[in-house]
Design a protein around this motif. Structure first.
Motif, short mmCIF file in Angstrom:
data_model
loop_
_atom_site.label_atom_id
_atom_site.label_comp_id
_atom_site.label_asym_id
_atom_site.label_seq_id
_atom_site.Cartn_x
_atom_site.Cartn_y
_atom_site.Cartn_z
N PHE A 1 0.83 -1.21 0.00
CA PHE A 1 0.00 0.00 0.00
C PHE A 1 0.86 1.26 0.00
N ALA A 2 2.17 1.12 0.33
CA ALA A 2 3.09 2.25 0.32
C ALA A 2 4.51 1.72 0.33
N ILE A 3 5.42 2.55 -0.15
CA ILE A 3 6.85 2.27 -0.06
C ILE A 3 7.48 3.30 0.87
N ARG A 4 8.32 2.85 1.76
CA ARG A 4 9.13 3.76 2.59
C ARG A 4 10.59 3.44 2.32
N LEU A 5 11.34 4.45 1.92
CA LEU A 5 12.76 4.22 1.69
C LEU A 5 13.58 5.33 2.33
N CYS A 6 14.85 5.02 2.53
CA CYS A 6 15.79 5.95 3.14
C CYS A 6 17.03 5.98 2.24
N PRO A 7 17.05 6.86 1.26
CA PRO A 7 18.19 6.87 0.32
C PRO A 7 19.52 7.12 1.02
N PRO A 8 20.55 6.35 0.69
CA PRO A 8 21.88 6.57 1.28
C PRO A 8 22.59 7.73 0.59
N VAL A 9 21.95 8.88 0.61
CA VAL A 9 22.43 10.05 -0.12
C VAL A 9 22.53 11.23 0.85
N ARG A 10 23.70 11.82 0.96
CA ARG A 10 23.90 12.91 1.91
C ARG A 10 23.58 14.26 1.27
N THR A 11 23.17 15.19 2.10
CA THR A 11 22.90 16.55 1.63
C THR A 11 23.90 17.56 2.18
N HIS A 12 24.38 17.36 3.42
CA HIS A 12 25.30 18.30 4.05
C HIS A 12 26.30 17.55 4.92
N THR A 13 27.49 18.13 5.09
CA THR A 13 28.45 17.65 6.08
C THR A 13 29.06 18.85 6.80
N TRP A 14 29.35 18.65 8.09
CA TRP A 14 30.01 19.67 8.90
C TRP A 14 31.17 19.00 9.63
N ASP A 15 32.36 19.59 9.58
CA ASP A 15 33.48 18.97 10.27
C ASP A 15 33.41 19.26 11.76
N ALA A 16 34.29 18.60 12.52
CA ALA A 16 34.23 18.69 13.98
C ALA A 16 34.39 20.12 14.46
N ALA A 17 35.28 20.89 13.83
CA ALA A 17 35.50 22.27 14.26
C ALA A 17 34.23 23.11 14.10
N GLN A 18 33.52 22.89 13.00
CA GLN A 18 32.27 23.63 12.78
C GLN A 18 31.22 23.26 13.81
N VAL A 19 31.13 21.95 14.12
CA VAL A 19 30.15 21.51 15.10
C VAL A 19 30.49 22.06 16.49
N LYS A 20 31.77 21.98 16.86
CA LYS A 20 32.19 22.51 18.16
C LYS A 20 31.89 24.00 18.26
N GLY A 21 32.14 24.74 17.18
CA GLY A 21 31.83 26.15 17.18
C GLY A 21 30.36 26.42 17.38
N GLY A 22 29.52 25.58 16.77
CA GLY A 22 28.07 25.73 16.94
C GLY A 22 27.62 25.45 18.35
N VAL A 23 28.21 24.40 18.97
CA VAL A 23 27.86 24.07 20.35
C VAL A 23 28.24 25.21 21.29
N ALA A 24 29.36 25.87 21.00
CA ALA A 24 29.84 26.95 21.87
C ALA A 24 29.10 28.26 21.64
N ASP A 25 28.40 28.39 20.53
CA ASP A 25 27.71 29.64 20.19
C ASP A 25 26.25 29.56 20.64
#
Length: 384
Positions: free
Chosen positions: A114-138
């Protein structure tokens, strides 16, 4: 039938979808650099509450794509099923999405989906550790998606656009955890890196904890299926402490039996002991060049000896030695808000020095709209 790495198709082309045997599917998987472990034939035998089948995409007589489909009946309407394709299928997502998914929809609808559910293994964005750490600190940045920098993958944006235009409905909610698979993950790239490279990229706390575990005499060993009961006891303790519902021991026994039978190196259990007592345990799954931290457990007592960090470091070292491209710590939420209890998860994982990844998420295609609406209402009432 050829199982070489499929080259991009020269469209227009008419693809057909048909069942393939487990042996054909596994041969296709082995010819790839990697696919997600939930897209291997063995995973269908792990998910005993679902009916599974392996499907292939054919260009003439050549197998050019494959996917594991899990079928779940609708409560009260057992002749209809939800056809679920987690982290798949393994097709050319950079090509004409409709040319791949239209024959899949026709095949599954004709067989009662009655329906299909899928999760494509396709990325849209990446952030490196420094960017994530900066976001956590801001304090002004509360979500990954609000970070000013980050790499954008145009393939992901195009896949999302085409799915929406074809009537697919996005299922990933604001917190990033969809009906089944997380939209945001955290991973450590390994290509061209040594143990020293990976260790130096970790934050000071991670390096300190790894050294602390070694100095305390924590011993990490790779266990056998007979050690699963000890793992499970610690896992149930972890679930009670952290507030999640644990899976039964039989689930892990089946998981080990089926994945190991398909490939002896596919799954491994890591056990960290301090003075003979089990203080942490983890499960690693590997397919080709991709390794996943699948499950973890830790004792509340003696956490100061850092058994969990010792297990993680042992798994990373082993995946490096195996020539893997990436060590995947799996799901995170996109929150960077210090007041959100989920932020602890990303803080722990960002300490590895890797990168946060956003995927296109889960999507549904209703094939029988009335049945789909009834199913959606049922799932909403039970809180999915």
């Amino acid at each position: 039938m050829s199982y070489r790495e499929p080259a991009p198709l020269s469209l227009p082309v008419t693809l057909t979808v048909a069942p393939i045997s487990d042996a054909e599917h596994l041969a296709f998987v082995r010819a790839r650099r990697s696919v997600n472990f939930v897209q291997t034939p063995a995973w269908g035998r792990v998910k005993t509450e679902w009916r599974s089948e392996s499907l292939g995409w054919f260009d003439g007589g050549r197998l050019v794509g494959a996917g594991l489909v899990l079928h779940r009946p609708v409560p009260g309407l057992s002749r209809f099923t939800l056809a679920y394709v987690p982290w798949g299928p393994d097709i050319d997502w950079a090509g004409d999405v409709g040319a791949w998914l239209d024959p899949l929809a026709a095949y599954l609808k004709a067989r009662g989906a009655f329906a299909i559910r899928l999760c494509p293994p396709v990325r849209t964005h990446t952030w490196d550790a420094a960017q994530v750490k900066g976001g956590v600190a801001d304090p002004g940045v509360r979500r990954l998606t609000r970070l000013p920098d980050g790499h954008v993958d145009p393939t992901g944006a195009e896949v999302s656009r085409r799915l929406r235009a074809a009537g697919w409905l996005p299922q990933s909610p604001e917190d990033g955890f969809g009906a089944g698979q997380p939209q945001f993950t955290y991973e450590v790239p390994l290509v061209g890196r040594s143990e020293d490279d990976v260790l130096k990229a970790m934050n000071q706390q991670w390096r300190r904890n790894i050294k602390k575990a070694a100095k305390a005499g924590v011993e990490v060993t790779v266990g056998a299926a007979s050690d699963l009961a000890a793992f499970h006891e610690l896992y149930v303790h972890t679930a009670a402490r952290d507030g999640f519902t644990p899976r039964p021991l039989t689930y892990f026994e089946t998981m080990f039996a089926e994945l190991s039978a398909e490939d002896p190196g596919r799954i491994a259990l890591y056990l960290a002991r301090y003075e003979g007592e089990l203080v942490a345990a983890t499960i690693l799954v590997r397919v080709g060049g991709h390794a996943w931290y699948a499950y973890g457990a830790s004792s509340t007592a003696k956490r100061e000896v850092r058994g969990s960090n010792a297990c993680q470091w042992a798994m990373i070292r082993d995946t490096l030695a195996a020539g893997c491209d990436v060590y995947d710590l799996r799901g995170i939420t996109p929150t960077l808000d210090a007041a959100d209890p989920h932020v602890g998860l990303i803080r722990f994982k960002v300490g590895t020095g890797g990168r946060a990844v956003r995927y296109v998420g889960e999507w549904d295609l209703p094939l029988r709209p009335l049945v789909y609406r009834a199913f959606d209402l049922y799932m909403r009432r039970r809180g999915r």
